[in-house]
Design an enzyme around this catalytic site. Sequence first.
Site, PDB file in Angstrom:
ATOM      1  N   SER A   1      -2.282  -3.908   6.333  1.00  0.00           N
ATOM      2  CA  SER A   1      -1.370  -4.056   7.336  1.00  0.00           C
ATOM      3  C   SER A   1      -1.588  -5.031   8.498  1.00  0.00           C
ATOM      4  O   SER A   1      -2.323  -5.690   8.350  1.00  0.00           O
ATOM      5  CB  SER A   1      -0.427  -2.613   7.575  1.00  0.00           C
ATOM      6  OG  SER A   1       0.587  -2.588   8.549  1.00  0.00           O
ATOM      7  N   HIS A   2      -1.795  -4.052   9.705  1.00  0.00           N
ATOM      8  CA  HIS A   2      -1.969  -4.617  11.015  1.00  0.00           C
ATOM      9  C   HIS A   2      -3.662  -4.455  11.276  1.00  0.00           C
ATOM     10  O   HIS A   2      -4.219  -5.034  12.462  1.00  0.00           O
ATOM     11  CB  HIS A   2      -1.275  -3.832  12.086  1.00  0.00           C
ATOM     12  CG  HIS A   2      -1.446  -2.314  11.916  1.00  0.00           C
ATOM     13  ND1 HIS A   2      -1.125  -1.572  11.068  1.00  0.00           N
ATOM     14  CD2 HIS A   2      -2.341  -1.615  12.606  1.00  0.00           C
ATOM     15  CE1 HIS A   2      -1.327  -0.238  11.169  1.00  0.00           C
ATOM     16  NE2 HIS A   2      -2.137  -0.276  12.297  1.00  0.00           N
TER      17      HIS A   2
ATOM     18  N   ASP B   1       3.402  -8.449  11.634  1.00  0.00           N
ATOM     19  CA  ASP B   1       1.977  -8.005  11.256  1.00  0.00           C
ATOM     20  C   ASP B   1       1.614  -8.584   9.915  1.00  0.00           C
ATOM     21  O   ASP B   1       2.181  -9.426   9.393  1.00  0.00           O
ATOM     22  CB  ASP B   1       2.032  -6.480  11.239  1.00  0.00           C
ATOM     23  CG  ASP B   1       2.395  -6.039  10.117  1.00  0.00           C
ATOM     24  OD1 ASP B   1       3.533  -6.669   9.607  1.00  0.00           O
ATOM     25  OD2 ASP B   1       2.328  -4.682   9.449  1.00  0.00           O
TER      26      ASP B   1
ATOM     27  N   ASP C   1       0.984  -7.686   6.936  1.00  0.00           N
ATOM     28  CA  ASP C   1       2.004  -7.739   5.587  1.00  0.00           C
ATOM     29  C   ASP C   1       3.354  -7.931   5.899  1.00  0.00           C
ATOM     30  O   ASP C   1       4.189  -7.950   5.144  1.00  0.00           O
ATOM     31  CB  ASP C   1       1.670  -6.663   4.921  1.00  0.00           C
ATOM     32  CG  ASP C   1       2.253  -5.234   5.517  1.00  0.00           C
ATOM     33  OD1 ASP C   1       2.113  -5.330   6.553  1.00  0.00           O
ATOM     34  OD2 ASP C   1       2.411  -4.285   4.751  1.00  0.00           O
TER      35      ASP C   1
ATOM     36  N   ASP D   1       5.668  -6.362   7.667  1.00  0.00           N
ATOM     37  CA  ASP D   1       6.697  -4.994   7.497  1.00  0.00           C
ATOM     38  C   ASP D   1       6.959  -4.710   9.183  1.00  0.00           C
ATOM     39  O   ASP D   1       8.122  -4.097   9.400  1.00  0.00           O
ATOM     40  CB  ASP D   1       6.556  -4.076   6.829  1.00  0.00           C
ATOM     41  CG  ASP D   1       5.082  -3.399   6.887  1.00  0.00           C
ATOM     42  OD1 ASP D   1       4.390  -3.718   8.062  1.00  0.00           O
ATOM     43  OD2 ASP D   1       4.750  -2.513   6.145  1.00  0.00           O
ATOM     44  N   ARG D   2       6.228  -5.083  10.000  1.00  0.00           N
ATOM     45  CA  ARG D   2       6.129  -4.665  11.204  1.00  0.00           C
ATOM     46  C   ARG D   2       7.107  -5.563  12.271  1.00  0.00           C
ATOM     47  O   ARG D   2       6.778  -7.101  11.725  1.00  0.00           O
ATOM     48  CB  ARG D   2       5.075  -4.201  12.077  1.00  0.00           C
ATOM     49  CG  ARG D   2       4.448  -2.999  11.248  1.00  0.00           C
ATOM     50  CD  ARG D   2       3.198  -2.649  12.197  1.00  0.00           C
ATOM     51  NE  ARG D   2       2.424  -1.609  11.831  1.00  0.00           N
ATOM     52  CZ  ARG D   2       1.863  -0.565  12.558  1.00  0.00           C
ATOM     53  NH1 ARG D   2       1.743  -1.016  13.812  1.00  0.00           N
ATOM     54  NH2 ARG D   2       1.549   0.638  12.044  1.00  0.00           N
TER      55      ARG D   2
ATOM     56  N   LYS E   1      10.007  -1.171   5.548  1.00  0.00           N
ATOM     57  CA  LYS E   1      10.306  -1.705   7.013  1.00  0.00           C
ATOM     58  C   LYS E   1      10.018  -3.162   6.781  1.00  0.00           C
ATOM     59  O   LYS E   1       9.409  -3.674   5.984  1.00  0.00           O
ATOM     60  CB  LYS E   1       9.534  -1.009   8.195  1.00  0.00           C
ATOM     61  CG  LYS E   1       8.134  -1.209   7.925  1.00  0.00           C
ATOM     62  CD  LYS E   1       7.410  -0.261   9.372  1.00  0.00           C
ATOM     63  CE  LYS E   1       5.968  -0.606   9.060  1.00  0.00           C
ATOM     64  NZ  LYS E   1       5.362   0.234   8.161  1.00  0.00           N
TER      65      LYS E   1
HETATM   66  C1  G16 Z   1       2.098   2.576   8.341  1.00  0.00           C
HETATM   67  C2  G16 Z   1       3.393   3.171   7.826  1.00  0.00           C
HETATM   68  C3  G16 Z   1       4.220   3.718   8.854  1.00  0.00           C
HETATM   69  C4  G16 Z   1       3.690   4.352  10.002  1.00  0.00           C
HETATM   70  C5  G16 Z   1       2.550   3.559  10.442  1.00  0.00           C
HETATM   71  C6  G16 Z   1       1.823   4.308  11.409  1.00  0.00           C
HETATM   72  O1  G16 Z   1       2.547   1.281   8.764  1.00  0.00           O
HETATM   73  O2  G16 Z   1       3.882   2.498   6.858  1.00  0.00           O
HETATM   74  O3  G16 Z   1       5.432   4.267   8.285  1.00  0.00           O
HETATM   75  O4  G16 Z   1       4.639   4.596  11.086  1.00  0.00           O
HETATM   76  O5  G16 Z   1       1.634   3.461   9.300  1.00  0.00           O
HETATM   77  O6  G16 Z   1       0.926   5.213  10.876  1.00  0.00           O
HETATM   78  P1  G16 Z   1      -0.181   6.067  11.724  1.00  0.00           P
HETATM   79  O7  G16 Z   1       0.437   6.513  13.259  1.00  0.00           O
HETATM   80  O8  G16 Z   1      -0.633   7.149  10.738  1.00  0.00           O
HETATM   81  O9  G16 Z   1      -1.341   4.910  11.959  1.00  0.00           O
HETATM   82  P2  G16 Z   1       1.972   0.192   8.460  1.00  0.00           P
HETATM   83  O10 G16 Z   1       2.450  -1.203   9.287  1.00  0.00           O
HETATM   84  O11 G16 Z   1       0.339   0.313   8.861  1.00  0.00           O
HETATM   85  O12 G16 Z   1       1.832   0.078   6.798  1.00  0.00           O
END
Ligand code: G16
Length: 543
Positions: A113-114, A277, A279, A281-282, A376
Amino acid sequence: MPFITYSTHPFKDQKPGTSGLRKRVEVFRQGHYLHNFVQAVFDTQTELIGGTLVLGGDGRFFNREAIQIILKMAAANGLARVLVGQNGLLSTPAASCVIRKYAAAGGLILSASHNPGGPDGDFGIKFNMANGGPANEQLTDAIFARTLEIADFRSTEGDDIPLDTVGSYQLGDMSVEVIDPVSDYAELMAGIFDFEAIRGLLAGGFRIRFDAMHAITGPYAQRILEQQLGAPAGTVINAEPKEDFGGHHPDPNLVHAAELVAMTKGPEGADFAAASDGDGDRNMILGHDFFVTPSDSLAVLAANARLIPAHAAGIPGVARSMPTSQAVDHVARDLGIECFETPTGWKFFGNLLDAGRIAFCGEESFGTGSDHVREKDGLWAVLAWLNVIARRGQSVADIVTGHWQRYGRNYYSRHDYEGINSKAAGELMKTLRDRLPQLQGGSLDGRDVAYADDFSYTDPIDGSVSERQGIRIGFADGSRIVFRLSGTGTVGATLRVYLESFQPDPAQQQLDPQVALASLIETANRLAEIESRTGRAAPDVIT
Ligand code: G16
C-alpha cells in the site's frame, strides 16, 4: 511439465495485519518466505484449485519476481486459470473489479500500500475472496494457522511468462492470461459516473491535477482523466509507476503529497487536486487551497449520492470505520438510512456491501468507496467528486462549507507516533484499557464522559465478533478521543490518536482543526502519558 514438491520450514511471523501480510522486502526474500504464504493460501482456499485466480500488484520492487513465483506455484497446485495484469500490474480496486467481472475464485494482490518500496522498503501480499474483497478474519486466521505447520510447497521449474505482452499462455495445464490492467476498470467507472458532465466541467477550464506518486494509478488516471474525460496532457503528475516510487512515500496525505498541495495555492492554483497511494485504493481530495478530510469526503459524497447516475435512486445505507469522524452519521440521520460503525479495515465492510445494506463506506485513513467493488477506490473517489462538482456547479470549498452549515462540522485530526517501541506501546494501551472502568460516568478536564470502552464489533450479517478494536472515550458534547495501534506498519509500533469534536454553529466552523481540538489533544496526551511512555514530545505525522 514436471511439478516438484519442495520441503520448507515454517516462519512464525506470517500473521496478516489490517490488510494482508506486510514485511520488509528482505524478509520476503529470505528462503521460501513468499512460497510458504502462497502455499498456505492454496492449501486453505480450496475453491482456487481448478478455478480462476486474479494476480497483480502495485509494481513495487520484487513484484515481477513474486508474480513468476506465484504463477509456477499456481500451476503446480492445480489452478485452472490465472488472470494477471500486464507487467504484473493491477491496482487493488482494479483487481477487485476483475475478480468480480470474471467470477474468479479469488485474487492475490501484491502490495504494501502506502508503505515505501525499493530493496530497503516494504512488500506485501493479500488474498481477496470471490466477492472481490479482502479475506475476512476467519480466512486470514486459517491461512496463518497453516503457515505455522507448513512442511512443503509445490512448484515447477518452467520458463517465466512474458508479462509485458497482453496474450494467452500455458503453464502445464494452467492457462495464463496477461490482461490490460486498465480497461475493465475504466469500463466500470464509465458506467457509474456522469462522464458527460465531467467532460463539460473540464472543457470549461476547471483546472485539475492528479498525483499518482509514481505508483500504480498513473496509467489508470491518464487513461480516464486525460484520454477519456479530456483533461489536458500532464494533468497526471508522477504518472510513471516506479519500483521505488521515485524514492518517495506513496502516501496521499498533506505531508507526503506536499508537491501537489503547493499546486492548489495562489491565483493560478488548481481548482481540484487529488492523489492516490501505492496500490490505488486511497485518495486525498483538495480544492483550491482547501483540504477535505477523508471523513468529510465520505459525508459529502453520501449527501450528494443522487447526483451520481449509478446512485440516482439513493443509497440504502452507509458505513464508516470506528475512528472515522461521525460526519456521515448526521447525513444518514437526515436521509433516514442505516449507518454502521465497523472496526478499522476495509474487510469489515464486505458483508454489509454484499447484503445490500450499504452503498457507500469510508475510513479516515484516506479510504472511500462504494458497492461497485469490494475495496476502497482512490480513482472512484476522484471521479465521484468531479461528478458532484460538475452537477452542483460549485467549488470544493463551497460544497464543503455549505455541508458544514447544514449538518454541523466535525473537527477532526489524527496524530501518529510512528516506529515507537512495541513494548511501550503495548503497555500504554494496557494502562488505558485498565483505566476504562474508572472513566465511565466521570468527567475529564471538564467534559462529561458518555462512554469509555474498547470497541467490539458484532457483524450484523454473520454474527462474528471482533474485539479490542481501539479504545474510545466519548464525551457528552459529541467529542471523542480514540487510541489504537496501527496494523499496517513493519517497524516497531505506530500509535494513532484520533480526535474529534462537533461544532454546529456556522460562525465557529472556520478554525484550524489543531486549534479547535487543542484542549482535547491535551487531554489525550495527558491521559495516555504519551511523552513519558514513548519518549516523543510531538507526533510524527498530523493529518
Ligand atoms: C489498510 C486497510 C484500511 C485501514 C488502513 C489503516 O489500508 O485496508 O482499511 O484503514 O490500512 O490501518 P492501520 O491504522 O491499522 O495502519 P491500506 O491502504 O494500507 O491497505
